[in-house]
Design an enzyme around this catalytic site. Structure first.
Site, PDB file in Angstrom:
ATOM      1  N   LYS A   1     -21.210  14.217   7.669  1.00  0.00           N
ATOM      2  CA  LYS A   1     -21.446  13.277   8.826  1.00  0.00           C
ATOM      3  C   LYS A   1     -22.836  12.554   8.343  1.00  0.00           C
ATOM      4  O   LYS A   1     -23.629  13.154   7.890  1.00  0.00           O
ATOM      5  CB  LYS A   1     -21.681  13.943  10.214  1.00  0.00           C
ATOM      6  CG  LYS A   1     -20.574  14.608  10.860  1.00  0.00           C
ATOM      7  CD  LYS A   1     -20.969  15.027  12.262  1.00  0.00           C
ATOM      8  CE  LYS A   1     -19.582  15.445  12.895  1.00  0.00           C
ATOM      9  NZ  LYS A   1     -18.838  14.432  13.228  1.00  0.00           N
TER      10      LYS A   1
ATOM     11  N   ASP B   1     -13.882  16.258   8.243  1.00  0.00           N
ATOM     12  CA  ASP B   1     -14.409  16.131   9.691  1.00  0.00           C
ATOM     13  C   ASP B   1     -13.730  16.418  10.970  1.00  0.00           C
ATOM     14  O   ASP B   1     -13.916  16.376  11.898  1.00  0.00           O
ATOM     15  CB  ASP B   1     -15.420  14.811   9.924  1.00  0.00           C
ATOM     16  CG  ASP B   1     -16.376  15.074  10.859  1.00  0.00           C
ATOM     17  OD1 ASP B   1     -16.899  15.890  11.384  1.00  0.00           O
ATOM     18  OD2 ASP B   1     -17.306  14.181  10.906  1.00  0.00           O
TER      19      ASP B   1
ATOM     20  N   ARG C   1      -9.042  19.847  15.315  1.00  0.00           N
ATOM     21  CA  ARG C   1      -7.593  20.116  15.471  1.00  0.00           C
ATOM     22  C   ARG C   1      -7.128  21.128  14.532  1.00  0.00           C
ATOM     23  O   ARG C   1      -6.086  21.604  15.034  1.00  0.00           O
ATOM     24  CB  ARG C   1      -6.985  18.802  15.274  1.00  0.00           C
ATOM     25  CG  ARG C   1      -7.182  18.143  13.809  1.00  0.00           C
ATOM     26  CD  ARG C   1      -7.111  16.691  13.893  1.00  0.00           C
ATOM     27  NE  ARG C   1      -8.251  15.810  14.439  1.00  0.00           N
ATOM     28  CZ  ARG C   1      -8.170  14.506  14.626  1.00  0.00           C
ATOM     29  NH1 ARG C   1      -7.328  13.739  14.231  1.00  0.00           N
ATOM     30  NH2 ARG C   1      -9.194  13.824  15.176  1.00  0.00           N
TER      31      ARG C   1
HETATM   32  N1  BES Z   1     -17.071  17.315  16.689  1.00  0.00           N
HETATM   33  C1  BES Z   1     -16.675  16.135  16.502  1.00  0.00           C
HETATM   34  C2  BES Z   1     -16.342  14.968  17.564  1.00  0.00           C
HETATM   35  C3  BES Z   1     -17.389  14.818  18.376  1.00  0.00           C
HETATM   36  C4  BES Z   1     -18.277  13.732  18.307  1.00  0.00           C
HETATM   37  C5  BES Z   1     -17.804  15.745  19.411  1.00  0.00           C
HETATM   38  C6  BES Z   1     -19.150  13.438  19.009  1.00  0.00           C
HETATM   39  C7  BES Z   1     -19.148  15.364  20.331  1.00  0.00           C
HETATM   40  C8  BES Z   1     -19.821  14.065  19.991  1.00  0.00           C
HETATM   41  C9  BES Z   1     -15.322  16.028  15.816  1.00  0.00           C
HETATM   42  O1  BES Z   1     -14.806  17.268  14.950  1.00  0.00           O
HETATM   43  C10 BES Z   1     -15.266  15.057  14.571  1.00  0.00           C
HETATM   44  O2  BES Z   1     -15.991  14.957  13.846  1.00  0.00           O
HETATM   45  N2  BES Z   1     -14.503  14.169  14.817  1.00  0.00           N
HETATM   46  C11 BES Z   1     -14.196  12.672  14.099  1.00  0.00           C
HETATM   47  C12 BES Z   1     -12.885  12.704  13.593  1.00  0.00           C
HETATM   48  C13 BES Z   1     -12.590  11.640  12.652  1.00  0.00           C
HETATM   49  C14 BES Z   1     -13.041  12.208  11.219  1.00  0.00           C
HETATM   50  C15 BES Z   1     -11.041  11.415  12.416  1.00  0.00           C
HETATM   51  C16 BES Z   1     -14.741  11.876  14.935  1.00  0.00           C
HETATM   52  O3  BES Z   1     -14.517  11.673  16.078  1.00  0.00           O
HETATM   53  O4  BES Z   1     -15.365  10.913  14.315  1.00  0.00           O
HETATM   54 ZN    ZN Z   2     -16.261  18.903  15.576  1.00  0.00          ZN
HETATM   55 MN    MN Z   3     -15.871  16.996  12.859  1.00  0.00          MN
END
Ligand code: BES
Ligand code: ZN
Ligand code: MN
Length: 489
Positions: free
Chosen positions: A265, A335, A339
């Site tokens: 990230k 990331d 899931r």
């Molecule tokens: N933990 C994050 C989602 C998240 C984002 C939670 C902001 C709380 C605040 C999750 O694991 C994630 O990184 N999701 C990605 C998915 C993508 C790579 C398909 C996202 O939402 O960017």
């Molecule tokens: Zn996450």
């Molecule tokens: Mn993530």
């Protein structure tokens, strides 16, 4: 652990109020009628209360809001808070009044003159929850918590209502503490230890370690934690308060920190990913509440605890892993790890417990924040009845929840060239394709809800019942769902 304020419920006693120190809260109806306690305080303060209620400022208040009288003559109290509230308030108004008191009370013990006003236990409940603050890492001498006393006419009745509500508050505060806790303190091991402590209140708690997870074939969950020094774990909490019926199951995403892994990230805001175990936190909080109030239902709570870190041992984009179910997954983006964790825990929960229904909670996608902001969690379900019951419970508790669509066209986005599926379905409808991924690990005919709580688990601005930070969203609604739909009378 943050303690709730010490709550005493005592019988109305109008003697000695003049000498009472601290803060006194009294009630006036929207048309300006003072109840018994308020009249007494008004008399002692040479009608300061009566005059304040007649003034324009009081008229402008909404129900559940309050006027503050500072250092009133005739009283030792530093403040009198005059709450505008009818004698038979709705739950919503009573809780608003409690939150108002938490914000307006300042320092000092608080006495709420409840008399025979309705839902006074909800006032105290909201006051306790809105008064929460996470001070575990503040080094200044911890001041003793100010006391909270409620004077009422029907002590037994209010105590009974309050016992249930305080069990809920304990659950919410447990969730908030876990969710606020930084990741160097709340490692997977520390998390499991805190859950294990709930054996004290009658829960059965079992911690499955990595070798066991390997034996079970949880290749999807395990691939997430490969880059971390903290071992991955699954914790199973069982509450047996019902008969011999099959349990209801809650499943939570417990990523103690989400760097994104090799699909790292960006730096800005990454510190917020300490709350990526919020789903597991809610499951833990609900289980605590059910145990404390001795719910007459069988409920299991399962959480997958992992840390998503980059390292030479971490999963790479393009890797293919095999889930416990047996399906293979191409990890396009490390990331999208939540899931991967839930896939195996959901499958395990169904195989082991044959539950009557499953609800999972996860801070799963940033996309749900784009769609719903911080006001509502995303609700995804394969079962209209269960979904309606949940939405009703959430509405009754004032926890925002909004149903989102699902369908085959979304599911098709998960097609992989080399494996049974890939773990992301592209940018479009990112929260829905994530839900579709989870549904692939839900058995046919299993009533199921996925709650995407990324926007509501922890917020930057205060909410009705919580200061900024972790909210504990969902504990109240899920507790009510069990109470209304799964408990024997
Ligand atoms: N933990 C994050 C989602 C998240 C984002 C939670 C902001 C709380 C605040 C999750 O694991 C994630 O990184 N999701 C990605 C998915 C993508 C790579 C398909 C996202 O939402 O960017
Ligand atoms: Zn996450
Ligand atoms: Mn993530």
């Amino acid at each position: 652990m943050t303690d709730l304020p010490n709550l005493t419920i005592s019988e109305t006693d109008l003697a000695d109020l003049a000498a009472r120190e601290g803060v006194i809260a009294i009630f006036a109806t929207p048309d300006g009628k003072l109840d018994q306690g308020a009249r007494k305080i008004s008399t002692l303060s040479k009608r300061a209360v009566a005059r304040a209620v007649e003034a324009e400022g009081f008229e402008k208040l909404n129900e559940g809001e309050a006027l503050t009288l500072g250092y009133p003559a005739g009283l030792a109290a530093t403040r009198v808070l005059v709450v505008k509230m009818g004698r038979r308030p709705s739950v919503e108004v009573a809780r608003k009044a409690g939150a108002t008191l938490a914000k307006a009370r300042g320092k000092g013990d608080l006495l709420i003159m409840g008399g025979s006003i309705g839902r006074i236990a909800d006032v105290a409940f909201a006051c306790a929850l809105r008064g929460y603050s996470f001070t575990a890492h503040k080094t200044a001498d911890a001041e003793p918590q100010d006391a909270l006393e409620v004077m009422v006419n029907a002590v037994d009745e209010v105590r009974a209502a309050s016992d249930v509500l305080m069990a809920i508050a304990e659950g919410v505060v447990f969730t908030r503490d876990l969710t606020n806790e930084p990741a160097n303190h709340l490692t997977t091991t520390e998390f499991a230890n805190r859950l294990k402590e709930m054996e004290n209140i009658g829960l059965k708690v079992e911690v499955l370690e990595e070798d066991k997870l390997e034996e079970l074939g949880m290749g999807s969950l395990l691939c997430v934690g490969l880059g971390s020094a903290s071992p991955s774990k699954v914790v199973v909490m069982e509450w047996q308060g019902g008969g011999d019926e099959k349990p209801f199951a809650f499943v939570g995403k417990g990523v103690v920190f989400d760097t994104g892994g090799i699909s790292l990230k960006p730096a800005g805001g990454m510190e917020d990913m300490t709350m990526d175990m919020g789903g597991a936190g809610v499951v833990a909080g609900v289980m605590k509440t059910l145990a404390l109030r001795k719910a007459k239902a069988n409920v299991v709570g399962l959480v997958g605890l992992v840390e998503n870190m980059p390292s030479d041992r971490a999963t790479r984009p393009g890797d293919v892993v095999t889930s416990m179910k047996g399906d293979t997954i191409e990890v396009i983006n490390t990331d999208a790890e939540g899931r991967l964790v839930l896939a195996d825990v959901l499958w395990y929960a169904q195989e082991r417990f044959e539950p009557t229904g499953v609800i999972n909670l996860a801070t799963l996608t940033g996309a749900i924040i784009i769609g719903l902001g911080h006001e509502n969690a995303g609700v995804f379900s394969n079962n209209d009845d269960l979904c309606k019951s949940f939405l009703k419970a959430a509405d009754a508790e004032g926890e925002g929840a909004w149903r989102m669509p699902m369908g085959a066209a979304y599911d098709a986005k998960l097609k992989s060239r080399i494996a049974d599926m890939k773990n992301v379905g592209g940018r479009d409808a990112g929260s829905i394709t994530a839900a579709q991924f989870l549904q692939r690990f839900i058995k046919e005919d299993m009533p199921w809800i996925h709650l995407d709580i990324a926007g509501v688990a922890s917020v930057k601005a205060e909410t009705a019942m919580a200061p900024a930070g972790a909210t504990g969203w969902g504990v109240m609604a899920l507790n009510r769902l069990i109470a209304d739909g799964y408990e024997a009378e």
